[in-house]
Design an enzyme around this catalytic site. Structure first.
Site, mmCIF file in Angstrom:
data_model
loop_
_atom_site.group_PDB
_atom_site.id
_atom_site.type_symbol
_atom_site.label_atom_id
_atom_site.label_comp_id
_atom_site.label_asym_id
_atom_site.label_seq_id
_atom_site.Cartn_x
_atom_site.Cartn_y
_atom_site.Cartn_z
ATOM 1 N N ARG A 2 -6.284 101.848 -24.961
ATOM 2 C CA ARG A 2 -7.596 101.840 -25.597
ATOM 3 C C ARG A 2 -7.612 100.698 -26.609
ATOM 4 O O ARG A 2 -6.568 100.325 -27.141
ATOM 5 C CB ARG A 2 -7.868 103.157 -26.321
ATOM 6 C CG ARG A 2 -7.846 104.402 -25.445
ATOM 7 C CD ARG A 2 -8.087 105.647 -26.293
ATOM 8 N NE ARG A 2 -8.116 106.864 -25.499
ATOM 9 C CZ ARG A 2 -7.063 107.642 -25.263
ATOM 10 N NH1 ARG A 2 -5.875 107.300 -25.778
ATOM 11 N NH2 ARG A 2 -7.162 108.733 -24.542
ATOM 12 N N LYS A 10 -4.847 109.307 -29.309
ATOM 13 C CA LYS A 10 -5.730 110.237 -30.026
ATOM 14 C C LYS A 10 -4.931 111.419 -30.556
ATOM 15 O O LYS A 10 -4.013 111.905 -29.911
ATOM 16 C CB LYS A 10 -6.831 110.731 -29.089
ATOM 17 C CG LYS A 10 -7.858 109.661 -28.714
ATOM 18 C CD LYS A 10 -8.951 110.255 -27.855
ATOM 19 C CE LYS A 10 -10.030 109.227 -27.543
ATOM 20 N NZ LYS A 10 -11.112 109.798 -26.706
ATOM 21 N N HIS A 39 -13.027 99.143 -22.659
ATOM 22 C CA HIS A 39 -12.596 100.331 -21.919
ATOM 23 C C HIS A 39 -12.556 100.075 -20.411
ATOM 24 O O HIS A 39 -11.909 100.828 -19.675
ATOM 25 C CB HIS A 39 -13.509 101.511 -22.244
ATOM 26 C CG HIS A 39 -12.759 102.794 -22.474
ATOM 27 N ND1 HIS A 39 -11.788 102.929 -23.452
ATOM 28 C CD2 HIS A 39 -12.797 103.993 -21.828
ATOM 29 C CE1 HIS A 39 -11.290 104.155 -23.410
ATOM 30 N NE2 HIS A 39 -11.877 104.807 -22.429
ATOM 31 N N ARG A 76 -9.013 99.728 -19.276
ATOM 32 C CA ARG A 76 -8.328 101.012 -19.104
ATOM 33 C C ARG A 76 -8.752 101.672 -17.790
ATOM 34 O O ARG A 76 -7.914 102.209 -17.053
ATOM 35 C CB ARG A 76 -8.650 101.904 -20.304
ATOM 36 C CG ARG A 76 -7.973 103.273 -20.321
ATOM 37 C CD ARG A 76 -8.194 103.892 -21.705
ATOM 38 N NE ARG A 76 -7.974 105.323 -21.716
ATOM 39 C CZ ARG A 76 -6.779 105.891 -21.877
ATOM 40 N NH1 ARG A 76 -5.706 105.138 -22.005
ATOM 41 N NH2 ARG A 76 -6.672 107.205 -21.916
ATOM 42 N N HIS A 117 -3.989 111.560 -21.019
ATOM 43 C CA HIS A 117 -5.018 112.584 -20.881
ATOM 44 C C HIS A 117 -4.396 113.974 -21.022
ATOM 45 O O HIS A 117 -3.370 114.262 -20.404
ATOM 46 C CB HIS A 117 -5.701 112.492 -19.518
ATOM 47 C CG HIS A 117 -6.644 111.346 -19.388
ATOM 48 N ND1 HIS A 117 -7.089 110.851 -18.179
ATOM 49 C CD2 HIS A 117 -7.254 110.570 -20.336
ATOM 50 C CE1 HIS A 117 -7.918 109.845 -18.381
ATOM 51 N NE2 HIS A 117 -8.025 109.652 -19.673
ATOM 52 N N TYR A 158 -11.089 109.146 -11.608
ATOM 53 C CA TYR A 158 -10.676 107.887 -10.984
ATOM 54 C C TYR A 158 -10.381 108.055 -9.496
ATOM 55 O O TYR A 158 -10.452 107.087 -8.732
ATOM 56 C CB TYR A 158 -9.449 107.322 -11.706
ATOM 57 C CG TYR A 158 -9.727 107.005 -13.150
ATOM 58 C CD1 TYR A 158 -10.502 105.907 -13.500
ATOM 59 C CD2 TYR A 158 -9.247 107.811 -14.176
ATOM 60 C CE1 TYR A 158 -10.782 105.613 -14.822
ATOM 61 C CE2 TYR A 158 -9.518 107.526 -15.502
ATOM 62 C CZ TYR A 158 -10.284 106.430 -15.819
ATOM 63 O OH TYR A 158 -10.567 106.156 -17.133
#
Length: 304
Positions: free
Chosen positions: A149, A173, A243, A246, A269, A278
């Protein structure tokens, strides 16, 4: 009410379950809801029921002239759900209006990405004899190599990069860390930038990898500006944003046979369902290739 909101935000901060951006969004969404309750002469969160929630959603649509997406409404309601879980657990509120309440269904947005030849064209377009462009090539190469990111790229430090084993430690995150490999060219570009450019620009005592000409950390906005500037020079037919690198990273891995759970781990994730989007991209591309290449698929359907 305001005191309960303050206590909730303090609780979230102490539990390290959200970034400052998340806390700010929670505060805005809850304050918006409180403003609505005041207009409806509702004095406590205990009084809120399903009908009031439906009226709140209707008021949002009216306020934004029906331009508010279901995704935005779902985000606002998610903040309120979390808030009510806190109220019930710690503030002696007994009634949860969200117990049997369903948020508006969200349309699943397919992430934008670059095809491999488009990515190659972009990365090959930088003048490596120019200091700023060498830095840009290095950081965009690493973004694509490891699926970073843009916020993760700005926080990257020298000690996070293991050039010997070609692994980067990423701080994602919620302060979660993950280890992601990078390929030879990415490592070579970053090392060349550090030796030839960063050493000249950075006279300050910090180990942030990507800096500007003043030696200070690049911002997310600054990185996006550099990306779009290159896009304009190349006259690419799409609008680039960080993004997309990514998304391209994940899509290209799956296209070339990577296991879905490995891609999930590389992206950081928490849920496999987030990564599965995806797979849909890859399936769509596979179907398009089939329809354009198979001779029977190109037959006129009127013959059936």
């Amino acid at each position: 009410m305001d005191e309960q909101v303050t206590d909730f935000l303090t609780y979230i901060h102490q539990k390290h379950t959200g970034s400052q951006h998340t806390l700010d969004a929670y505060k805005r969404d809850i304050q918006s809801f409180i403003s609505f309750l005041h207009e409806e002469h509702i004095k406590s969160f205990e009084e809120v029921d399903r009908i009031i929630l439906m009226n709140y959603i209707a008021s949002l649509h009216e306020q934004y002239e029906h331009e508010l997406s279901n995704t935005t409404i779902a985000r606002k309601l998610s903040a309120l759900r979390s808030f009510y879980r806190y109220l019930i657990r710690y503030e002696n509120v007994e009634k949860n209006p969200f117990l049997y309440f369903k948020a508006p269904k969200q349309a699943r947005k397919i992430p934008e990405f670059l095809f491999y030849d488009e990515m190659d064209t972009f990365l090959s377009s930088f003048d490596l004899h120019d200091d700023a462009q060498l830095r840009d090539r290095a950081m965009f190469e690493l973004m694509y190599a490891s699926g970073l990111r843009v916020s993760e790229l700005t926080q990257l430090t020298l000690k996070d990069i293991d050039f010997t084993n070609q692994i980067v430690r990423i701080h994602g995150k919620g302060d979660k860390e993950r280890l992601v490999p990078f390929y030879d060219v990415a490592g070579e570009m970053v090392q060349r930038y550090i030796k030839e450019v960063r050493c000249k620009w950075c006279k300050q005592d910090h180990d942030i990898v990507f800096v500007n000409q003043k030696g200070t950390k690049l911002t997310s906005r600054g990185i996006q500006y550099r990306m779009q500037r290159q896009e304009q020079q190349l006259q690419l037919p799409m609008h680039l944003h960080p993004h997309m690198f990514r998304h391209s990273f994940a899509t290209h891995l799956l296209d070339n046979g990577a296991d879905l759970r490995i891609v999930q781990e590389l992206l950081g994730h928490a849920s496999l369902s987030t990564t599965q989007i995806y797979v849909h991209i890859s399936k769509d591309r596979l179907k398009q290739s089939y329809l354009s290449a198979h001779p029977r698929a190109k037959d006129d359907k009127s013959k059936l």
